[in-house]
Design a protein around this motif. Structure first.
Motif, PDB file in Angstrom:
ATOM      1  N   LEU A 109      47.835  60.543  42.730  1.00  0.00           N
ATOM      2  CA  LEU A 109      48.105  59.974  41.415  1.00  0.00           C
ATOM      3  C   LEU A 109      49.483  59.308  41.391  1.00  0.00           C
ATOM      4  O   LEU A 109      50.340  59.640  42.200  1.00  0.00           O
ATOM      5  N   GLN A 110      49.657  58.410  40.447  1.00  0.00           N
ATOM      6  CA  GLN A 110      50.947  57.764  40.290  1.00  0.00           C
ATOM      7  C   GLN A 110      52.001  58.812  39.929  1.00  0.00           C
ATOM      8  O   GLN A 110      51.738  59.687  39.109  1.00  0.00           O
ATOM      9  N   GLY A 111      53.123  58.724  40.586  1.00  0.00           N
ATOM     10  CA  GLY A 111      54.204  59.666  40.285  1.00  0.00           C
ATOM     11  C   GLY A 111      54.153  60.922  41.140  1.00  0.00           C
ATOM     12  O   GLY A 111      55.058  61.751  41.089  1.00  0.00           O
ATOM     13  N   SER A 112      53.099  61.048  41.947  1.00  0.00           N
ATOM     14  CA  SER A 112      52.974  62.252  42.774  1.00  0.00           C
ATOM     15  C   SER A 112      54.011  62.269  43.901  1.00  0.00           C
ATOM     16  O   SER A 112      54.311  63.312  44.472  1.00  0.00           O
ATOM     17  N   GLY A 113      54.540  61.080  44.208  1.00  0.00           N
ATOM     18  CA  GLY A 113      55.519  60.999  45.295  1.00  0.00           C
ATOM     19  C   GLY A 113      54.925  60.333  46.522  1.00  0.00           C
ATOM     20  O   GLY A 113      55.460  60.439  47.629  1.00  0.00           O
ATOM     21  N   LYS A 114      53.852  59.620  46.310  1.00  0.00           N
ATOM     22  CA  LYS A 114      53.106  59.020  47.419  1.00  0.00           C
ATOM     23  C   LYS A 114      53.946  58.026  48.228  1.00  0.00           C
ATOM     24  O   LYS A 114      54.020  58.128  49.451  1.00  0.00           O
ATOM     25  N   THR A 115      54.564  57.080  47.531  1.00  0.00           N
ATOM     26  CA  THR A 115      55.318  56.043  48.233  1.00  0.00           C
ATOM     27  C   THR A 115      56.514  56.652  48.976  1.00  0.00           C
ATOM     28  O   THR A 115      56.758  56.329  50.140  1.00  0.00           O
ATOM     29  N   THR A 116      57.206  57.549  48.300  1.00  0.00           N
ATOM     30  CA  THR A 116      58.333  58.235  48.940  1.00  0.00           C
ATOM     31  C   THR A 116      57.855  58.981  50.188  1.00  0.00           C
ATOM     32  O   THR A 116      58.477  58.942  51.243  1.00  0.00           O
ATOM     33  N   LYS A 120      58.786  58.996  54.236  1.00  0.00           N
ATOM     34  CA  LYS A 120      59.241  60.240  54.887  1.00  0.00           C
ATOM     35  C   LYS A 120      58.394  60.505  56.129  1.00  0.00           C
ATOM     36  O   LYS A 120      58.908  60.892  57.180  1.00  0.00           O
ATOM     37  N   GLN A 147      59.605  49.005  45.964  1.00  0.00           N
ATOM     38  CA  GLN A 147      60.029  50.375  46.287  1.00  0.00           C
ATOM     39  C   GLN A 147      59.771  50.671  47.760  1.00  0.00           C
ATOM     40  O   GLN A 147      60.631  51.172  48.474  1.00  0.00           O
ATOM     41  N   LYS A 261      57.790  67.767  45.936  1.00  0.00           N
ATOM     42  CA  LYS A 261      58.682  68.348  44.911  1.00  0.00           C
ATOM     43  C   LYS A 261      58.695  69.878  44.941  1.00  0.00           C
ATOM     44  O   LYS A 261      58.760  70.531  43.908  1.00  0.00           O
ATOM     45  N   ASP A 263      61.035  71.452  45.884  1.00  0.00           N
ATOM     46  CA  ASP A 263      62.408  71.834  45.563  1.00  0.00           C
ATOM     47  C   ASP A 263      62.590  72.049  44.062  1.00  0.00           C
ATOM     48  O   ASP A 263      63.595  72.579  43.619  1.00  0.00           O
ATOM     49  N   GLY A 286      57.284  68.162  50.666  1.00  0.00           N
ATOM     50  CA  GLY A 286      58.471  67.388  50.293  1.00  0.00           C
ATOM     51  C   GLY A 286      59.417  68.313  49.562  1.00  0.00           C
ATOM     52  O   GLY A 286      59.022  69.027  48.642  1.00  0.00           O
ATOM     53  N   THR A 287      60.685  68.307  49.990  1.00  0.00           N
ATOM     54  CA  THR A 287      61.636  69.247  49.397  1.00  0.00           C
ATOM     55  C   THR A 287      62.824  68.533  48.761  1.00  0.00           C
ATOM     56  O   THR A 287      63.875  69.130  48.582  1.00  0.00           O
ATOM     57  N   GLY A 288      62.647  67.258  48.440  1.00  0.00           N
ATOM     58  CA  GLY A 288      63.742  66.511  47.809  1.00  0.00           C
ATOM     59  C   GLY A 288      63.433  65.032  47.843  1.00  0.00           C
ATOM     60  O   GLY A 288      62.434  64.607  48.428  1.00  0.00           O
ATOM     61  N   GLU A 289      64.312  64.251  47.218  1.00  0.00           N
ATOM     62  CA  GLU A 289      64.051  62.810  47.149  1.00  0.00           C
ATOM     63  C   GLU A 289      64.457  62.087  48.430  1.00  0.00           C
ATOM     64  O   GLU A 289      63.977  61.011  48.719  1.00  0.00           O
TER      65      GLU A 289
HETATM   66  P1  GDP Z   1      54.192  57.449  43.598  1.00  0.00           P
HETATM   67  O1  GDP Z   1      54.017  56.817  42.257  1.00  0.00           O
HETATM   68  O2  GDP Z   1      53.164  58.506  43.848  1.00  0.00           O
HETATM   69  O3  GDP Z   1      54.294  56.480  44.714  1.00  0.00           O
HETATM   70  O4  GDP Z   1      55.555  58.288  43.528  1.00  0.00           O
HETATM   71  P2  GDP Z   1      57.020  57.924  44.044  1.00  0.00           P
HETATM   72  O5  GDP Z   1      57.074  57.946  45.516  1.00  0.00           O
HETATM   73  O6  GDP Z   1      57.504  56.696  43.364  1.00  0.00           O
HETATM   74  O7  GDP Z   1      57.824  59.211  43.519  1.00  0.00           O
HETATM   75  C1  GDP Z   1      57.970  59.519  42.163  1.00  0.00           C
HETATM   76  C2  GDP Z   1      59.306  60.232  41.969  1.00  0.00           C
HETATM   77  O8  GDP Z   1      59.268  61.492  42.620  1.00  0.00           O
HETATM   78  C3  GDP Z   1      60.484  59.472  42.567  1.00  0.00           C
HETATM   79  O9  GDP Z   1      61.575  59.571  41.694  1.00  0.00           O
HETATM   80  C4  GDP Z   1      60.752  60.214  43.874  1.00  0.00           C
HETATM   81  O10 GDP Z   1      62.091  60.128  44.288  1.00  0.00           O
HETATM   82  C5  GDP Z   1      60.389  61.630  43.478  1.00  0.00           C
HETATM   83  N1  GDP Z   1      60.003  62.484  44.622  1.00  0.00           N
HETATM   84  C6  GDP Z   1      59.093  62.266  45.588  1.00  0.00           C
HETATM   85  N2  GDP Z   1      58.995  63.317  46.426  1.00  0.00           N
HETATM   86  C7  GDP Z   1      59.891  64.246  45.993  1.00  0.00           C
HETATM   87  C8  GDP Z   1      60.257  65.569  46.428  1.00  0.00           C
HETATM   88  O11 GDP Z   1      59.746  66.139  47.396  1.00  0.00           O
HETATM   89  N3  GDP Z   1      61.220  66.210  45.690  1.00  0.00           N
HETATM   90  C9  GDP Z   1      61.812  65.620  44.598  1.00  0.00           C
HETATM   91  N4  GDP Z   1      62.735  66.321  43.945  1.00  0.00           N
HETATM   92  N5  GDP Z   1      61.467  64.406  44.162  1.00  0.00           N
HETATM   93  C10 GDP Z   1      60.532  63.710  44.838  1.00  0.00           C
END
Ligand code: GDP
Length: 308
Positions: A109-116, A120, A147, A261, A263, A286-289
């Motif tokens: 889902l959007q915001g799940s941290g996929k792109t980040t 990684k 991004q 997330k 963390d 994932g344990t941080g940004e």
């Molecule tokens: P996407 O919409 O699924 O692609 O999500 P994004 O990669 O844009 O991540 C959404 C937010 O979650 C961003 O602000 C990231 O920095 C944050 N994020 C992603 N992974 C982690 C994580 O493991 N820990 C923390 N604290 N933040 C994370």
């Protein structure tokens, strides 16, 4: 309740039982009920908690245990094993091979941290001498490509995607295209020609599980034929985790899970549910940004740590 608290609660329940002079049915049941409560409060799906309870009761039959058996140890071991079982679907995921091209598609889902997490993951392998590449097949979210581009540039990983007239260095590719399937296919082909050994495809997400999202994922998957589909899940998703993970699994062949997330202040129990729903192992957390805040996930050390 964060996962550490869950571990603490389970450990306390086991400790209380250990402190009892005699371990009888009542002490045993109190301990199990306490563990159930801790798991439920951590958002582990009710059915999983019930199954764990039933299994432990089946394995540990106090009446059948002859005198001299260390009941405490047997119960502790059963709890440990059942927690491991929850997190271990009993099969490993596809493992990419260095030097041989693998395509890995990320969904979530959007915001799940996929792109980040895509970056990684790429960065993790790049540090080990692999040649990863990133393809941004997310044309839904404004700024998704920017991004990924930013992350990839920082990590010095080649990327491919569509955007609007942004000047890029010659070894990167960028143009205007809004069809995610087309971009995904072109990106994968391009990087295959370049003998990249890990081609990572970031797909689009939606705020909710929508038919359009699943259809798009299905099409990207069909067109790029990934060796592995990774489902990325935010650890704070709570009780919705099981249904969400299952919905993704029903649409594409999810083969592994990454929980993000860890963390944060999430209850984290959803990760246990996601494994059960997708029957796929968690491979990283994932344990941080930051790019390096990413850990390989291994069940036994994780549960050991959880229980202190
Ligand atoms: P996407 O919409 O699924 O692609 O999500 P994004 O990669 O844009 O991540 C959404 C937010 O979650 C961003 O602000 C990231 O920095 C944050 N994020 C992603 N992974 C982690 C994580 O493991 N820990 C923390 N604290 N933040 C994370």
């Amino acid at each position: 309740m964060v996962l550490a608290q869950l571990g603490g609660s389970i450990t306390r329940a086991l400790q209380q039982m250990t402190n009892a002079t005699v371990i009888d049915e009542k002490v045993f049941n109190d301990c199990l009920n306490e563990i159930n409560r801790a798991l439920l409060q951590s958002d582990v799906q009710f059915k999983l908690v019930q199954d764990m309870h039933t299994n432990i009761k089946k394995i540990v039959n106090l009446q059948d245990l002859a005198a001299g058996h260390d009941k405490r140890k047997i119960i502790q071991q059963a709890v440990f094993n059942e927690l491991c079982k929850m997190l271990d679907p009993g099969k490993s995921s596809f493992v990419p091979k260095k030097g041989k091209t693998s395509v890995v598609m990320f969904v979530g889902l959007q915001g799940s941290g996929k792109t980040t997490t895509c970056t990684k993951y790429a960065h993790y392998y790049q540090k080990k001498g692999w040649k990863p590449a990133l393809v941004c097949a997310d044309t839904f979210r404004a700024g998704a490509f920017d991004q990924l581009k930013q992350n990839a540039t920082k990590a010095k990983i080649p990327f491919y995607g569509s955007n609007y007239c942004i000047a890029v260095p010659s070894f990167l590719y960028s143009y205007m295209e809004s069809d995610p399937v087309k971009i995904a296919v072109e990106g994968v082909e391009r990087f295959k020609e370049e003998n990249r050994d890990l081609i990572i495809v970031d797909t689009s997400g939606r705020h909710k599980q929508e038919a359009a999202l699943f259809e798009e994922m299905r099409q990207v998957s069909e067109a790029t034929k990934p060796d592995l589909v990774i489902f990325v899940m935010d650890s704070s998703i709570g009780q919705a985790a099981f249904d969400q993970a299952q919905a993704f699994k029903q649409s594409v062949a999810v083969g592994a899970v990454i929980i993000t997330k860890m963390d944060g202040h999430a209850k984290g129990g959803g990760s246990l549910s996601a494994v059960a729903a997708t029957k796929s192992p968690v491979i990283f957390i994932g344990t941080g940004e930051h790019m390096d805040e990413f850990e390989v996930f291994e069940v036994k050390p994780f549960v050991s740590r959880l229980l202190g």
